[in-house]
Design an enzyme around this catalytic site. Structure first.
Site, PDB file in Angstrom:
ATOM      1  N   HIS A   1     -21.279  90.845  -2.988  1.00 26.62           N
ATOM      2  CA  HIS A   1     -20.783  90.651  -1.617  1.00 26.62           C
ATOM      3  C   HIS A   1     -19.911  91.807  -1.127  1.00 26.62           C
ATOM      4  O   HIS A   1     -18.924  91.579  -0.425  1.00 26.62           O
ATOM      5  CB  HIS A   1     -20.008  89.326  -1.522  1.00 26.62           C
ATOM      6  CG  HIS A   1     -20.870  88.141  -1.253  1.00 26.62           C
ATOM      7  ND1 HIS A   1     -20.800  86.970  -1.987  1.00 26.62           N
ATOM      8  CD2 HIS A   1     -21.842  87.929  -0.330  1.00 26.62           C
ATOM      9  CE1 HIS A   1     -21.679  86.092  -1.532  1.00 26.62           C
ATOM     10  NE2 HIS A   1     -22.329  86.654  -0.525  1.00 26.62           N
TER      11      HIS A   1
ATOM     12  N   HIS B   1     -33.169  89.589   3.190  1.00 27.58           N
ATOM     13  CA  HIS B   1     -32.077  88.621   3.154  1.00 27.58           C
ATOM     14  C   HIS B   1     -32.461  87.460   4.064  1.00 27.58           C
ATOM     15  O   HIS B   1     -33.144  87.628   5.057  1.00 27.58           O
ATOM     16  CB  HIS B   1     -30.822  89.318   3.675  1.00 27.58           C
ATOM     17  CG  HIS B   1     -29.588  88.504   3.668  1.00 27.58           C
ATOM     18  ND1 HIS B   1     -29.112  87.856   4.788  1.00 27.58           N
ATOM     19  CD2 HIS B   1     -28.681  88.253   2.690  1.00 27.58           C
ATOM     20  CE1 HIS B   1     -27.973  87.253   4.499  1.00 27.58           C
ATOM     21  NE2 HIS B   1     -27.697  87.459   3.236  1.00 27.58           N
TER      22      HIS B   1
END
Length: 383
Positions: A195, A295
């Site tokens: 992340h 994604h």
């Protein structure tokens, strides 16, 4: 044929964030669906972008997809892009492709050059919510594999997202990956999510410690906004490095390729600019020998549908994302929802994006403002 109405529809999936679906209607009775990326607490602002930008779509020919997206950035936005804008553009653009495919009675992938494959591999995400210990993660991982998934992604780092972390946090992340690997065995792919939180000194050291567990990839070790640092880390990390979910449009991916800052990119069809933009980003990646793993922190409905259509046409496609915790609500609102079999989804055969939604079911789950998240205050920071 002209666009007559644009309608953003916020849907409560039950937890996490609201989904934002978009319906675009025409004067010949054909309607298209799309989906915009959302984040917790930012869904209303993206819906407002759809509402305002939609005013400039009404009256246009839905076939003029490329001109609409060009106008949206240059004229509507005055060349000032942001996540909210690109998410709105992406959902509207998908809906136009859905209309086009339905009008021509063919799947969108046939309009993009035709499929390179008949099935799309997916990895499970959202399976580890609430699992805070190595044992809990191991149990959840085994349960997810038992559902037929052959690849799992998770963020093994405890605590808040901070650039610099202590040694205890580093070791906890490594132990979490070890526990999942021991649970699922050597044949299941483990995708490590960082992340974009870490400074290079942490991201490289932790990657080295995780190598023995053979992660399929190491995602966003450093923010792509720190491009020099990301490129340096990619050279030092011996695992495949992923970046891209915080980037939008071809323009922002260009320096990633030029600097050789990633082995894999993961743009999102619901915020990168839509179907055509995702396909063009993938085409840019191809001569750099970079593969694409879209994604998909979106619903298992239109965002997934658009992803499948584009992924089908990419020679350099690798795998895409599937949020298992969104499946329940997604199935409720879909006509013939997508199913995962042995880690793959078959390409839909229907026209357009290949999925229809039940508007009566959508109406049962309207926008909900979730309670404020437990974001840290100054008193919470410390040793």
């Amino acid at each position: 044929m002209q666009v007559t109405q644009v309608r953003p529809i916020l849907v409560d999936p039950g937890a996490g964030k609201n989904w934002l679906l978009v319906k675009v209607e025409t004067d010949v009775g054909i309607a298209g669906w799309g989906e915009c990326y959302t984040q917790a607490d930012r869904d209303l602002s993206i819906a407002a972008h759809v509402q305002q930008l939609g005013r400039y779509l009404v009256g246009r020919d839905p076939f003029h997809i490329k001109h609409f997206t060009h106008m949206a950035y240059h004229d509507f936005a005055g060349k000032r892009g942001a996540m909210d804008l690109y998410s709105a553009v992406s959902g509207l653009e998908q809906a136009l492709w859905d209309i086009l495919g339905k009008h021509l009675n063919t799947p969108v992938y046939n309009l993009l050059g035709g499929p390179c494959r008949e099935t799309i591999r997916v990895y499970a995400n959202g399976w580890y919510d609430g699992a805070k210990t190595p044992d809990a993660l191991a149990k959840r991982a085994a349960e997810t594999v038992a559902r037929g998934f052959t690849a799992l992604k998770f963020d093994p780092f405890p605590g808040p997202w901070r650039t610099h972390i202590d040694r205890k946090t580093e070791l906890a992340a490594v132990e979490n990956v070890r526990a999942v690997r021991d649970s699922v065995g050597p044949e299941v792919d483990i995708l490590v999510e960082v992340h974009r939180r870490l400074a290079p000194m942490h991201s490289v050291r932790i990657a080295r410690m995780m190598e023995e567990f053979q992660p399929f990839w190491y995602e966003e070790p450093v923010s792509a906004r720190s491009l020099d640092e990301l490129a340096a880390c990619k050279r030092d990390i011996r695992l495949p490095v992923v970046t891209g979910e915080e980037l939008y449009t071809k323009a922002e991916f260009r320096p990633i390729f030029e600097r050789q800052a990633a082995d894999i990119i993961n743009p999102d069809v619901c915020n990168c600019g839509g179907v055509m933009e995702l396909k063009e980003i993938a085409a840019m990646a191809e001569p750099y020998l970079v593969v694409v793993s879209p994604h998909n922190y979106n619903s298992t409905t239109m965002g997934l549908a658009a992803t499948l259509q584009v992924a089908a046409c990419m020679p350099n496609f690798l795998i895409t994302e599937y949020f298992v915790n969104f499946k329940g609500r997604g199935d409720e609102i879909s006509v013939d929802p997508f199913t995962v079999e042995n880690g793959y989804i078959k390409l839909p055969k229907g026209p357009g994006l290949g999925l229809e939604l039940k508007e009566d079911e959508l109406a049962k789950h309207p926008y909900r403002e979730f309670p404020p998240r437990a974001l840290r205050q100054a008193r919470d920071e410390g040793p």
